[in-house]
Write a protein that holds these residues in place. Structure first.
Motif: not given
Length: 416
Positions: A138-140, A333-335, A342-345
């Motif tokens: 969700h958040t990092l 566009e949000v994070m 980001l939640a994605r590498t």
């Protein structure tokens, strides 16, 4: 700084039977799902919910709960079978919730995501139990080294080159202290010396960077009396003994430990990545990965994971929202647009992050960092009365011959 809060025992919670969720009230009708998050992730959660609601027929109603009250609220709602459709949780405590059956099994849904391999590995690991997956990142929040470029220049250091090793970190901090610390306002570095979570967040990555570990894989045995951790403690203790860390470090309990850097008073120190966007605009900051004594790099991957509650009646609508939060649209566009990790590498070097090389670096560390797993993490490592803080304080300020005995107490706590 989002400090890691003390966990609560979940043994008394009712074990809930995971269910697939009911059908929507009427085919094609819009569904409003409920979501809870703790105040520590309020800004990111609100941005995601606002963006989702603006573009989807289904809607999300978000409730933000004070961080210190969050776990008791989850426990009470679980016991009464009144959990929201979706709820986030500090990633450290996700194993407790999955073991009590609070999250819906979403393995098959996750497997269908084309970017599954890019989801933050540490968060995904802690959301997995017995080979089944229950949560998404969700958040990092990552631990990194910040250095003050203006203080570096005044101390005769290259302002564009941060430390590459923990030993070099100590050299840089000492140089700032020796050259600029005479008035007592500037200090070489700082740390939370009376805060168990602060040690975890900022010292353990140096052990991982050196190839060491602080626990066994099962989270039931402490390795904090081993050579890798001992060397990290020794370097930091040397900084404290020489007065490089500032006079209040020994008693710093956590709430204010990041504030001194923002005031321009610290040369170089470990910091939460989420504070980068909160720093004064005129403060020139360099960012470097946390390194081991002789090199390497790692980070503590903190933050929150999110899952669908096992009692939801709107599993499909809940998944529509959760899967959207890790989509390209939401992540970029949000994070990324707001300089969040980001939640994605696979999206680390996106168009927004590319504008700031420091953000690209922070995003790249998600794949290199770790989130330690232990069923009794909070009671052992975050509780101010727990054995970890006693061990850390002896190693830093007291009798190092007591570390082995205290390490055994840490292991005993992990196994309770």
């Amino acid at each position: 700084m989002r400090r890691v809060v003390t966990g609560i025992a979940l043994a008394a919670l009712l074990t809930l039977t995971a269910c697939g969720g009911g059908e929507t009230p009427q085919e094609g009708a819009a569904v409003t799902i409920t979501m809870w998050t703790r105040a520590a992730t309020q800004a990111q959660s609100e941005r995601l919910v606002k963006a989702y609601n603006a573009g989807h027929k289904n809607q999300v109603k978000l409730t933000v709960i004070p961080t210190d009250n969050y776990q008791p609220r989850i426990a009470a709602a679980a016991g009464a079978k009144q959990l929201p459709d979706v709820f986030a949780a500090d990633v450290i405590f996700v194993p407790n919730y999955t073991s009590q059956g609070l999250f819906l099994d979403i393995t098959d849904r996750i497997d269908a995501l084309p970017y599954k391999a890019g989801l933050a590995p540490s968060h995904m690991k802690l959301g997995t139990m017995d080979g089944r997956q229950y949560t998404l990142p969700h958040t990092l929040d990552l631990s990194v080294w910040f250095w003050n470029k203006d203080l570096y220049a005044k101390a005769g250091l290259d302002p564009e080159k941060g430390p590459k090793t923990l030993k070099e970190f100590a050299e840089h901090a000492t140089a700032v202290q020796d050259k600029l610390g005479g008035d007592g306002k500037v200090h070489g570095t700082f740390f939370g010396g009376n805060c168990g979570g602060c040690y975890v967040f900022t010292f353990w990555p140096s052990v991982w960077a050196a190839g060491g570990q602080i626990m066994n894989a099962e989270g039931t045995a402490s390795l904090n009396d081993q050579a890798a951790m001992s060397e990290v403690f020794a370097i930091w203790r040397g900084l404290y003994d020489k007065g490089v860390t500032g006079p209040t470090a020994k008693e710093e309990q956590g709430p204010t430990w990041t504030g001194y850097f923002a005031k321009g008073e610290i040369g170089v120190m470990p910091m939460p990545s989420t504070t980068l966007g909160l720093m004064p605009a005129d403060l020139k900051i360099g960012v470097a990965p946390i390194a081991g004594p002789s090199g390497g790099e790692s980070t503590f991957v903190g933050g929150d994971s999110v899952g669908i509650s096992s009692t939801t009646e709107h599993a499909d609508a809940a998944w529509e929202f959760l899967s959207w939060t890790v989509s390209d649209e939401a992540q970029v566009e949000v994070m990324a647009k707001n300089k969040d990790v980001l939640a994605r590498t696979d999206l680390a070097a996106n168009a927004h992050s590319a504008k700031d090389p420091r953000v690209v670096l922070i995003n790249s560390l998600v794949a290199k960092g770790q989130t330690p797993y232990a069923p009794r993490f909070g009671q052992t490592f975050n509780d101010p009365q727990g054995p970890w803080l006693r061990l850390a304080r002896e190693a830093m300020f007291g009798d190092t011959t007591k570390v082995a005995r205290l390490n055994a107490e840490v292991t005993a706590s992990l196994q309770q």
